[in-house]
Design a protein around this motif. Structure first.
Motif, PDB file in Angstrom:
ATOM      1  N   ARG A   1      18.033  11.375  -8.961  1.00  0.00           N
ATOM      2  CA  ARG A   1      19.369  10.792  -8.758  1.00  0.00           C
ATOM      3  C   ARG A   1      20.078  11.680  -7.753  1.00  0.00           C
ATOM      4  O   ARG A   1      20.342  12.845  -8.023  1.00  0.00           O
ATOM      5  N   LEU A   2      20.351  11.145  -6.567  1.00  0.00           N
ATOM      6  CA  LEU A   2      20.927  11.975  -5.515  1.00  0.00           C
ATOM      7  C   LEU A   2      22.201  11.379  -4.967  1.00  0.00           C
ATOM      8  O   LEU A   2      22.442  10.190  -5.056  1.00  0.00           O
ATOM      9  N   ARG A   3      22.984  12.264  -4.408  1.00  0.00           N
ATOM     10  CA  ARG A   3      24.246  11.901  -3.760  1.00  0.00           C
ATOM     11  C   ARG A   3      24.292  12.648  -2.431  1.00  0.00           C
ATOM     12  O   ARG A   3      24.031  13.839  -2.382  1.00  0.00           O
ATOM     13  N   THR A   4      24.634  11.927  -1.362  1.00  0.00           N
ATOM     14  CA  THR A   4      24.752  12.583  -0.063  1.00  0.00           C
ATOM     15  C   THR A   4      26.143  13.157   0.108  1.00  0.00           C
ATOM     16  O   THR A   4      27.107  12.682  -0.477  1.00  0.00           O
ATOM     17  N   LEU A   5      26.225  14.214   0.916  1.00  0.00           N
ATOM     18  CA  LEU A   5      27.468  14.941   1.141  1.00  0.00           C
ATOM     19  C   LEU A   5      27.787  14.967   2.624  1.00  0.00           C
ATOM     20  O   LEU A   5      26.876  14.920   3.442  1.00  0.00           O
TER      21      LEU A   5
ATOM     22  N   ILE B   1      12.495  13.141   1.196  1.00  0.00           N
ATOM     23  CA  ILE B   1      13.479  13.914   0.430  1.00  0.00           C
ATOM     24  C   ILE B   1      12.998  15.361   0.433  1.00  0.00           C
ATOM     25  O   ILE B   1      11.993  15.686  -0.196  1.00  0.00           O
ATOM     26  N   ARG B   2      13.679  16.191   1.202  1.00  0.00           N
ATOM     27  CA  ARG B   2      13.295  17.598   1.326  1.00  0.00           C
ATOM     28  C   ARG B   2      14.141  18.447   0.394  1.00  0.00           C
ATOM     29  O   ARG B   2      15.371  18.424   0.465  1.00  0.00           O
ATOM     30  N   LEU B   3      13.472  19.189  -0.468  1.00  0.00           N
ATOM     31  CA  LEU B   3      14.185  20.113  -1.351  1.00  0.00           C
ATOM     32  C   LEU B   3      14.465  21.393  -0.576  1.00  0.00           C
ATOM     33  O   LEU B   3      13.578  21.938   0.085  1.00  0.00           O
TER      34      LEU B   3
ATOM     35  N   MET C   1      19.297  19.488  -0.817  1.00  0.00           N
ATOM     36  CA  MET C   1      18.228  18.665  -0.358  1.00  0.00           C
ATOM     37  C   MET C   1      18.702  17.884   0.844  1.00  0.00           C
ATOM     38  O   MET C   1      19.893  17.806   1.118  1.00  0.00           O
ATOM     39  N   GLU C   2      17.768  17.344   1.570  1.00  0.00           N
ATOM     40  CA  GLU C   2      18.048  16.434   2.676  1.00  0.00           C
ATOM     41  C   GLU C   2      17.291  15.146   2.393  1.00  0.00           C
ATOM     42  O   GLU C   2      16.185  15.182   1.862  1.00  0.00           O
ATOM     43  N   VAL C   3      17.895  14.038   2.742  1.00  0.00           N
ATOM     44  CA  VAL C   3      17.230  12.742   2.572  1.00  0.00           C
ATOM     45  C   VAL C   3      17.215  12.029   3.923  1.00  0.00           C
ATOM     46  O   VAL C   3      18.178  12.086   4.675  1.00  0.00           O
ATOM     47  N   GLN C   4      16.070  11.411   4.218  1.00  0.00           N
ATOM     48  CA  GLN C   4      15.940  10.655   5.461  1.00  0.00           C
ATOM     49  C   GLN C   4      16.133   9.172   5.161  1.00  0.00           C
ATOM     50  O   GLN C   4      15.498   8.622   4.264  1.00  0.00           O
ATOM     51  N   TYR C   5      17.012   8.539   5.928  1.00  0.00           N
ATOM     52  CA  TYR C   5      17.289   7.125   5.777  1.00  0.00           C
ATOM     53  C   TYR C   5      16.326   6.302   6.641  1.00  0.00           C
ATOM     54  O   TYR C   5      15.712   6.840   7.570  1.00  0.00           O
ATOM     55  N   PRO C   6      16.189   5.013   6.365  1.00  0.00           N
ATOM     56  CA  PRO C   6      15.255   4.173   7.127  1.00  0.00           C
ATOM     57  C   PRO C   6      15.483   4.182   8.638  1.00  0.00           C
ATOM     58  O   PRO C   6      14.540   3.996   9.403  1.00  0.00           O
ATOM     59  N   ASP C   7      16.725   4.454   9.078  1.00  0.00           N
ATOM     60  CA  ASP C   7      16.991   4.490  10.527  1.00  0.00           C
ATOM     61  C   ASP C   7      16.582   5.820  11.156  1.00  0.00           C
ATOM     62  O   ASP C   7      16.764   6.038  12.346  1.00  0.00           O
ATOM     63  N   GLY C   8      16.035   6.750  10.338  1.00  0.00           N
ATOM     64  CA  GLY C   8      15.562   8.031  10.852  1.00  0.00           C
ATOM     65  C   GLY C   8      16.547   9.175  10.740  1.00  0.00           C
ATOM     66  O   GLY C   8      16.193  10.319  11.005  1.00  0.00           O
ATOM     67  N   THR C   9      17.804   8.894  10.385  1.00  0.00           N
ATOM     68  CA  THR C   9      18.783   9.964  10.259  1.00  0.00           C
ATOM     69  C   THR C   9      18.590  10.735   8.957  1.00  0.00           C
ATOM     70  O   THR C   9      18.058  10.207   7.977  1.00  0.00           O
ATOM     71  N   TRP C  10      19.000  12.003   8.972  1.00  0.00           N
ATOM     72  CA  TRP C  10      18.916  12.875   7.803  1.00  0.00           C
ATOM     73  C   TRP C  10      20.316  13.232   7.352  1.00  0.00           C
ATOM     74  O   TRP C  10      21.197  13.427   8.175  1.00  0.00           O
TER      75      TRP C  10
ATOM     76  N   ARG D   1      22.680   7.623  -6.507  1.00  0.00           N
ATOM     77  CA  ARG D   1      21.692   6.545  -6.580  1.00  0.00           C
ATOM     78  C   ARG D   1      20.346   7.127  -6.977  1.00  0.00           C
ATOM     79  O   ARG D   1      20.028   8.260  -6.624  1.00  0.00           O
ATOM     80  N   TRP D   2      19.555   6.332  -7.668  1.00  0.00           N
ATOM     81  CA  TRP D   2      18.197   6.728  -8.020  1.00  0.00           C
ATOM     82  C   TRP D   2      17.257   6.381  -6.874  1.00  0.00           C
ATOM     83  O   TRP D   2      17.328   5.299  -6.301  1.00  0.00           O
ATOM     84  N   HIS D   3      16.400   7.352  -6.513  1.00  0.00           N
ATOM     85  CA  HIS D   3      15.393   7.167  -5.466  1.00  0.00           C
ATOM     86  C   HIS D   3      14.048   7.631  -5.994  1.00  0.00           C
ATOM     87  O   HIS D   3      13.973   8.669  -6.663  1.00  0.00           O
ATOM     88  N   CYS D   4      13.014   6.883  -5.685  1.00  0.00           N
ATOM     89  CA  CYS D   4      11.672   7.348  -6.013  1.00  0.00           C
ATOM     90  C   CYS D   4      11.417   8.582  -5.142  1.00  0.00           C
ATOM     91  O   CYS D   4      11.617   8.545  -3.923  1.00  0.00           O
ATOM     92  N   TYR D   5      11.022   9.688  -5.772  1.00  0.00           N
ATOM     93  CA  TYR D   5      10.864  10.934  -5.027  1.00  0.00           C
ATOM     94  C   TYR D   5       9.674  10.857  -4.081  1.00  0.00           C
ATOM     95  O   TYR D   5       8.554  10.562  -4.481  1.00  0.00           O
TER      96      TYR D   5
END
Length: 57
Positions: free
Chosen positions: A29-33, A49-51, A1-10, A40-44
């Protein structure tokens, strides 16, 4: 998956658990690599959050 942070980065990561709360909201519950934030738990939210496929065509 990819997650986008508030600053716009993925960032790439992995989801290792899903949970639905009493209000019916879906959480993951996701972990970045690599070496990113700890799990951390994130509301989907499919917008931030791209699967991604892990195998197959």
């Amino acid at each position: 998956m990819e997650v986008q942070y508030p600053d716009g980065t993925w960032r790439l990561g992995r989801i290792n658990a899903w949970w639905t709360d009493d209000a019916g909201e879906l959480w993951c519950r996701l972990r970045t690599l690599p070496g990113g934030d700890g799990p951390r738990w994130h509301c989907y939210d499919p917008e931030s959050i791209r699967l991604l496929p892990s195998a197959g065509i």
